[in-house]
Write a protein that holds these residues in place. Structure first.
Motif, mmCIF file in Angstrom:
data_model
loop_
_atom_site.group_PDB
_atom_site.id
_atom_site.type_symbol
_atom_site.label_atom_id
_atom_site.label_comp_id
_atom_site.label_asym_id
_atom_site.label_seq_id
_atom_site.Cartn_x
_atom_site.Cartn_y
_atom_site.Cartn_z
ATOM 1 N N ARG A 249 19.841 29.231 55.207
ATOM 2 C CA ARG A 249 19.661 27.970 54.663
ATOM 3 C C ARG A 249 18.647 28.202 53.629
ATOM 4 O O ARG A 249 18.733 27.770 52.391
ATOM 5 C CB ARG A 249 19.080 26.855 55.599
ATOM 6 C CG ARG A 249 20.273 26.386 56.512
ATOM 7 C CD ARG A 249 19.629 25.210 57.057
ATOM 8 N NE ARG A 249 19.742 23.948 56.446
ATOM 9 C CZ ARG A 249 20.677 23.255 56.155
ATOM 10 N NH1 ARG A 249 21.963 23.337 56.411
ATOM 11 N NH2 ARG A 249 20.535 22.081 55.317
ATOM 12 N N ASP A 254 24.971 26.868 53.245
ATOM 13 C CA ASP A 254 25.286 25.526 53.942
ATOM 14 C C ASP A 254 25.423 26.084 55.521
ATOM 15 O O ASP A 254 26.503 26.216 55.801
ATOM 16 C CB ASP A 254 26.214 24.848 53.202
ATOM 17 C CG ASP A 254 26.273 23.504 53.922
ATOM 18 O OD1 ASP A 254 25.529 23.149 54.936
ATOM 19 O OD2 ASP A 254 27.004 22.594 53.379
ATOM 20 N N VAL A 256 24.498 25.291 59.604
ATOM 21 C CA VAL A 256 23.879 24.333 60.702
ATOM 22 C C VAL A 256 24.348 25.135 62.129
ATOM 23 O O VAL A 256 25.251 25.966 62.134
ATOM 24 C CB VAL A 256 24.671 23.080 60.606
ATOM 25 C CG1 VAL A 256 24.395 22.295 59.421
ATOM 26 C CG2 VAL A 256 26.279 23.058 61.013
ATOM 27 N N LYS A 259 24.879 25.397 67.546
ATOM 28 C CA LYS A 259 25.848 24.008 68.134
ATOM 29 C C LYS A 259 26.452 24.597 69.423
ATOM 30 O O LYS A 259 26.903 25.872 69.526
ATOM 31 C CB LYS A 259 26.906 23.997 67.167
ATOM 32 C CG LYS A 259 26.531 23.473 65.607
ATOM 33 C CD LYS A 259 26.058 21.954 65.799
ATOM 34 C CE LYS A 259 25.677 21.389 64.454
ATOM 35 N NZ LYS A 259 25.488 19.880 64.532
#
Length: 345
Positions: A249, A254, A256, A259
């Motif tokens: 990041r 982008d 994330v 998870k």
């Protein structure tokens, strides 16, 4: 483009001669011929030239009852011009007769030479991309092959100094295993901050260059159940994966995560990212093959040329029976052409 303004054809390698590579190549050409009278549309089979033994392909077509004319050619350009009338083959002679389902290490040198030649053709601009039929690594190891698989060998041919990155793609899912052809036991210590960073950087760049995604979105899977449950089930998420995501990041990617892998691949979750970085081989391949077993494509990212492959093996158990389907190879061919077109643009 060639001097005549015609796009070079794809170079398709022979793969394991005792496997299903020859059969699916014959069927892919037949599919292209069947659609030849229709207007070109998405999903149509692009022109390709097979690097293989013409005599064995003629024999295979006759045995399977496939009405595919096979024609030896002397160049990729000749093959492109001939593609509408026959399956063009750049001859790569085999050392030993082929018995379907029974690989012979004596043919290993021809299998490797087919890969080498395809890479050389694309580097010279005579082919637009490399598409590889599945290889039988055990037979190649007996012939002196020393690489874990296609991905690593192609990285070697390209002179890459970093680990190759493998992407598996289907209609609505792309997955990238951070560790590839190693056991689960050996994979865990290879899940490092640097390995995740490398996979993320290469994947983001490839999604932009080869897939036309202006701002790629990456989802990074956890290694442990429940993303480690705050450290109760392992600290890899805290000490390795989360810092790697933060680094990505910080570089403007982008990303994330981490998870939990058990909630990352359902339909709603898949709409939230363009590719998922997975920590080990099966974490990536099980969801992809469950969602779309027939048309998955294996793509090597970060190479100076485009390379795709069907996302299946040599299927020795059905080789020579006529049961093999060409859907994954056709998807690999159409994906390779689309990627090569974007690089040309």
């Amino acid at each position: 483009m060639t001097e005549s303004g015609v796009r070079p054809p794809l170079a398709l390698t022979m793969g394991e001669p005792a496997g299903i590579g020859g059969e699916i190549a014959l069927k892919a050409w037949a599919e292209a011929r069947a659609k030849a009278g229709a207007a070109r549309a998405d999903g149509a089979v692009p022109p390709f030239v097979l690097l293989d033994d013409p005599a064995r392909l003629e024999s295979l077509a006759a045995r399977l009852g496939l009405p595919v004319p096979v024609k030896a050619v002397g160049s990729m350009a000749e093959g492109a011009a001939l593609f509408g009338a026959a399956l063009p083959v750049l001859p790569q002679p085999l050392a030993a007769p082929v018995t379907p389902g029974h690989p012979d290490p004596a043919n290993g040198a021809a299998v490797i030479a087919s890969i080498d030649r395809a890479v050389e053709l694309v580097r010279r601009g005579e082919a637009s991309a490399v598409v590889t039929n599945p290889i039988q690594k055990s037979a190649l190891y007996a012939a002196g092959f020393r690489h874990p698989g296609h991905t690593e060998y192609l990285a070697h041919l390209a002179g890459l100094t970093e680990e190759p990155v493998m992407m598996l793609a289907a209609q609505d899912l792309r997955v990238v295993p951070v560790t590839i052809h190693v056991s689960v036991r050996d994979a865990v210590p290879l899940v490092t901050r640097e390995a995740i960073l490398h996979a993320g950087r290469v994947t983001a760049a490839a999604l932009a260059r080869d897939f036309g995604i202006a701002r790629p979105r990456l989802a990074v899977a956890a290694l442990n159940p429940h993303a480690g449950e705050g450290g109760a089930m392992g600290r890899e998420e805290i000490d390795i994966i989360a810092p790697a995501v933060a680094d990505l990041r910080a570089e403007g990617i982008d990303a994330v995560g981490p998870k939990p892998a058990d909630t990352l691949f359902h339909a709603a979750a898949r709409r939230g990212y363009d590719a998922a970085l997975c920590m080990y081989h099966d974490q990536a391949l099980i969801p992809l093959k469950t969602i779309d077993f027939d048309t998955g494509v294996n793509i090597t990212l970060g190479l100076p040329f485009v390379r795709t492959s069907p996302d299946h093996g040599t299927a020795l158990d059905i080789a020579g029976t006529g049961k093999a389907g060409a859907s994954s190879l056709i998807a690999a061919l159409t994906t390779a052409e689309a990627m090569a077109a974007r690089r040309r643009a």
